[in-house]
Design a protein around this motif. Sequence first.
Motif, PDB file in Angstrom:
ATOM      1  N   ASN A 141     -18.366  16.698  16.525  1.00  0.00           N
ATOM      2  CA  ASN A 141     -19.775  17.081  15.931  1.00  0.00           C
ATOM      3  C   ASN A 141     -19.245  16.828  14.385  1.00  0.00           C
ATOM      4  N   ALA A 142     -18.362  17.079  13.454  1.00  0.00           N
ATOM      5  CA  ALA A 142     -17.998  17.635  11.889  1.00  0.00           C
ATOM      6  C   ALA A 142     -17.512  15.736  11.813  1.00  0.00           C
ATOM      7  N   ALA A 143     -17.049  14.604  12.418  1.00  0.00           N
ATOM      8  CA  ALA A 143     -16.496  14.075  12.466  1.00  0.00           C
ATOM      9  C   ALA A 143     -17.664  12.819  13.100  1.00  0.00           C
ATOM     10  N   TYR A 144     -18.793  12.927  13.346  1.00  0.00           N
ATOM     11  CA  TYR A 144     -20.188  11.927  13.622  1.00  0.00           C
ATOM     12  C   TYR A 144     -21.471  12.815  13.891  1.00  0.00           C
ATOM     13  N   PRO A 145     -21.036  13.463  12.029  1.00  0.00           N
ATOM     14  CA  PRO A 145     -22.714  14.526  12.564  1.00  0.00           C
ATOM     15  C   PRO A 145     -23.773  13.461  12.686  1.00  0.00           C
ATOM     16  N   GLY A 146     -24.632  14.404  13.248  1.00  0.00           N
ATOM     17  CA  GLY A 146     -25.878  14.261  14.490  1.00  0.00           C
ATOM     18  C   GLY A 146     -26.120  13.191  14.457  1.00  0.00           C
ATOM     19  N   LYS A 147     -24.656  12.559  15.245  1.00  0.00           N
ATOM     20  CA  LYS A 147     -24.526  11.140  16.003  1.00  0.00           C
ATOM     21  C   LYS A 147     -24.501  11.659  17.459  1.00  0.00           C
TER      22      LYS A 147
END
Length: 320
Positions: A141-147
């Motif tokens: 979630n931190a590396a790909y926020p909103g994805k």
Amino acid sequence: MKDLDETGAASANAGKFRDPERTAKGEARAHVALTRPDTLWFNTGTLCNIECENCYILSSPTNDALVYITEAEVAEYLDQIEARGWPVREIAFTGGEPFMNPEMIGMARAALSRGYEVLILTNAMRPMMRKSMRAGIEELNAAYPGKMTFRISVDHWSEELHDKERGKGAFARTLEGMDWLRDAGVPMAVAGRTVWGESDAEGRAGYARLYAARGYAIDAGDPGATVLFPEMDERAEVPEITTACWDILGKSPNDVMCASSRMVVKRKGAARPAVLACTLLPYAPEFELGETLAEAERDVALNHPHCAKFCVLGGASCSA
């Protein structure tokens, strides 16, 4: 000879859904072409931490008819998407309970790292709440926020009816997981059912109250954020869909799920995964299209009660 359902009773659909080209009345059966592949689903395996009263895929703590798919196998199909030039937007994972699969975090990472959105269907219970899984979810979630979106199975907005389907205490354990996802900032959606005698508006109002009380950023009025599925009872009488139905119903075959998605499963004992036409029919051999995405590009005959009740007439979709 009479058609029988699983209870041995005469089927309400006797004589129907036999011929992929013709209905029981001899009319041309409707087919759907893969016109816009938007979502590729992966079934992570049929093992689940609970056994629901009406699970369409018969998931349970003992059902391993579909075994754990691996990160390497998922990556192979992601390669095939690129090779075939499919305009896929979303990679989705369902089960069973996806977080029973030890490679769930790796599979999600493989899809996110290639730029896809990821949808994970989960009951948000103990498998997801293991320390290793929570650490992986936070990392992604931190590396790909909103994805990455988690679609949580909340069969009803009330504890009483949810637990009637999933067992005593299930509602509380699911809310515990949803509270953690809320606090971790992970986007959530909900999948519910419309089998409780409520109108659509009444059901959505109930979910809205639940979301407000718990501080969940989920839109109860958005059918993509709060997905309410009809009951999938194969014993119920449903019409067969003919080629004439599209004009009669004012619908397009492009709106049906199999026009935009396929699902990959790994059957117990199989050397390789297989590609299916539909997420709802993992055990129907006529909906298995082959081992590759190239083989899965062929048309699908709407030759099952679910095709009519769930997709064409119900207008439901499994994708976000």
